[in-house]
Design a protein around this motif. Sequence first.
Motif, mmCIF file in Angstrom:
data_model
loop_
_atom_site.group_PDB
_atom_site.id
_atom_site.type_symbol
_atom_site.label_atom_id
_atom_site.label_comp_id
_atom_site.label_asym_id
_atom_site.label_seq_id
_atom_site.Cartn_x
_atom_site.Cartn_y
_atom_site.Cartn_z
ATOM 1 N N PHE A 1 -7.877 36.590 -115.085
ATOM 2 C CA PHE A 1 -8.814 36.269 -113.968
ATOM 3 C C PHE A 1 -8.163 35.355 -113.143
ATOM 4 C CE2 PHE A 1 -11.819 33.390 -112.078
ATOM 5 C CZ PHE A 1 -12.656 33.905 -111.294
ATOM 6 N N THR A 2 -7.916 35.522 -111.657
ATOM 7 C CA THR A 2 -7.423 34.524 -110.851
ATOM 8 C C THR A 2 -8.235 34.252 -109.483
ATOM 9 O OG1 THR A 2 -6.271 36.347 -109.631
ATOM 10 C CG2 THR A 2 -4.989 35.387 -111.381
ATOM 11 N N GLY A 3 -9.592 34.659 -109.602
ATOM 12 C CA GLY A 3 -10.483 34.532 -108.536
ATOM 13 C C GLY A 3 -10.934 32.937 -108.419
ATOM 14 N N ASP A 4 -12.113 32.991 -107.705
ATOM 15 C CA ASP A 4 -12.437 31.286 -107.361
ATOM 16 C C ASP A 4 -13.756 31.195 -108.329
ATOM 17 O OD1 ASP A 4 -14.322 32.929 -105.788
ATOM 18 O OD2 ASP A 4 -13.641 32.206 -104.075
ATOM 19 N N THR A 5 -14.548 30.168 -107.803
ATOM 20 C CA THR A 5 -15.699 30.081 -108.628
ATOM 21 C C THR A 5 -16.948 30.759 -108.296
ATOM 22 O OG1 THR A 5 -15.436 27.585 -108.716
ATOM 23 C CG2 THR A 5 -17.780 28.070 -109.093
ATOM 24 N N TYR B 1 0.114 27.330 -112.943
ATOM 25 C CA TYR B 1 1.057 27.530 -111.930
ATOM 26 C C TYR B 1 0.450 26.322 -111.088
ATOM 27 C CZ TYR B 1 2.926 31.920 -113.689
ATOM 28 O OH TYR B 1 3.336 32.872 -114.573
ATOM 29 N N LYS B 2 1.186 25.962 -109.939
ATOM 30 C CA LYS B 2 0.945 25.124 -108.811
ATOM 31 C C LYS B 2 0.098 25.841 -107.750
ATOM 32 C CE LYS B 2 4.801 21.781 -109.278
ATOM 33 N NZ LYS B 2 6.137 21.257 -108.595
ATOM 34 N N LYS B 3 -0.674 25.251 -106.915
ATOM 35 C CA LYS B 3 -1.319 25.582 -105.842
ATOM 36 C C LYS B 3 -2.445 26.850 -106.320
ATOM 37 C CE LYS B 3 2.219 24.801 -102.614
ATOM 38 N NZ LYS B 3 3.179 25.467 -101.413
ATOM 39 N N THR B 4 -2.850 26.595 -107.587
ATOM 40 C CA THR B 4 -4.164 27.435 -108.083
ATOM 41 C C THR B 4 -5.471 26.417 -108.259
ATOM 42 O OG1 THR B 4 -3.250 26.951 -110.335
ATOM 43 C CG2 THR B 4 -2.496 28.806 -109.296
ATOM 44 N N GLU B 5 -5.725 25.829 -107.089
ATOM 45 C CA GLU B 5 -6.692 24.728 -107.403
ATOM 46 C C GLU B 5 -8.132 25.519 -107.234
ATOM 47 O OE1 GLU B 5 -4.389 24.688 -105.251
ATOM 48 O OE2 GLU B 5 -3.448 22.467 -105.392
ATOM 49 N N ALA B 6 -8.376 26.743 -106.796
ATOM 50 C CA ALA B 6 -9.394 27.488 -106.675
ATOM 51 C C ALA B 6 -9.430 28.089 -107.930
ATOM 52 C CB ALA B 6 -9.407 28.408 -105.706
ATOM 53 N N LEU B 7 -8.522 28.570 -108.643
ATOM 54 C CA LEU B 7 -8.738 29.038 -109.983
ATOM 55 C C LEU B 7 -9.085 27.948 -111.120
ATOM 56 C CD1 LEU B 7 -8.414 30.968 -112.163
ATOM 57 C CD2 LEU B 7 -5.738 30.651 -112.265
ATOM 58 N N GLN B 8 -8.489 26.934 -110.903
ATOM 59 C CA GLN B 8 -8.829 25.760 -111.752
ATOM 60 C C GLN B 8 -10.124 25.184 -111.649
ATOM 61 O OE1 GLN B 8 -5.783 23.103 -111.512
ATOM 62 N NE2 GLN B 8 -3.999 24.319 -111.954
ATOM 63 N N ALA C 1 -7.780 23.563 -121.841
ATOM 64 C CA ALA C 1 -8.241 22.408 -122.384
ATOM 65 C C ALA C 1 -8.248 21.220 -121.386
ATOM 66 C CB ALA C 1 -7.633 22.249 -123.930
ATOM 67 N N GLU C 2 -7.253 21.135 -121.165
ATOM 68 C CA GLU C 2 -7.066 19.835 -119.950
ATOM 69 C C GLU C 2 -8.039 20.030 -118.728
ATOM 70 O OE1 GLU C 2 -4.021 18.955 -116.273
ATOM 71 O OE2 GLU C 2 -3.206 19.474 -118.066
ATOM 72 N N LEU C 3 -8.248 21.183 -118.502
ATOM 73 C CA LEU C 3 -9.110 21.374 -117.265
ATOM 74 C C LEU C 3 -10.541 21.270 -117.827
ATOM 75 C CD1 LEU C 3 -7.405 24.483 -115.600
ATOM 76 C CD2 LEU C 3 -7.844 22.074 -114.640
#
Length: 258
Positions: free
Chosen positions: A156-160, A181-188, A231-233
């Motif tokens: 999964f690489t989508g957003d909320t 990876y960097k610049k995956t804020e929406a995924l995170q 786990a961090e997220l």
Amino acid sequence: MKLIDAHCHLESADFAEVTPVLERARAAGVVHAMVVGQFQGPGDWGNALEVAAAYPDFLSPTLGIHPHEAARATEADFAHLERTCARPEVLAVGEAGLDYYYDRSPREVQAAVFRRQCALARSLGKPLVVHVRDAHEDCEAILREAGLNRGVIHCFTGDTTAARRYLDLGFHISLSGVVTYKKTEALQDAVRFTPVDRLMVETDSPFLAPVPYRGRKNEPAHVVETARKVAELKGLPVEELAAATTAATVGLFGLRLP
């Protein structure tokens, strides 16, 4: 810590010797892996099932037609898929789905082949492993139309918003090394939103190696790095995250671990 790699490809074209790969996985805390078998072309299904059969205590197979290859599948191939997925050792249908990023098969053909695999999963009472890229609205519509509520959105690489679509249907969300990876804020953000009991972790080996292995061949042992990031997220100890994702994977696929 016990982890399951919820989605990997260990065929001979990428891994000439599987035994050392699995030894490294065991040493890292991986206790099982789902080997995803894929249609390669008319009459050619690769050797994922044979690889899984050689390590039945550690590997469980699935089988499906990837959207990239949808236009190449014949009626004989669909018949083979139906027969093979009916076998008890094949625990899921897929990966199947839609890929509008590459569009290697016409979109209407992707949709038709996806619908057939949705129907197969429902008729067999088995979960569906879904590949979706840049096609969340159409994917959700087809899953809803098929009446499916049991499966996983792999890598999964989508957003909320996208995560909510699949969670509302009853699906699980599986995360690959992309989440590191960097610049995956929406995924995170989507990971933070998703209940921990609906999350899985995967490698998609040999692709998408997580940091710090990015750029190298991926393998099941590296799923530990993805688990650490998730786990961090989620603000959880990695051991707790591992227990939750392992339980989710066991429950969805009906795994019987040693």
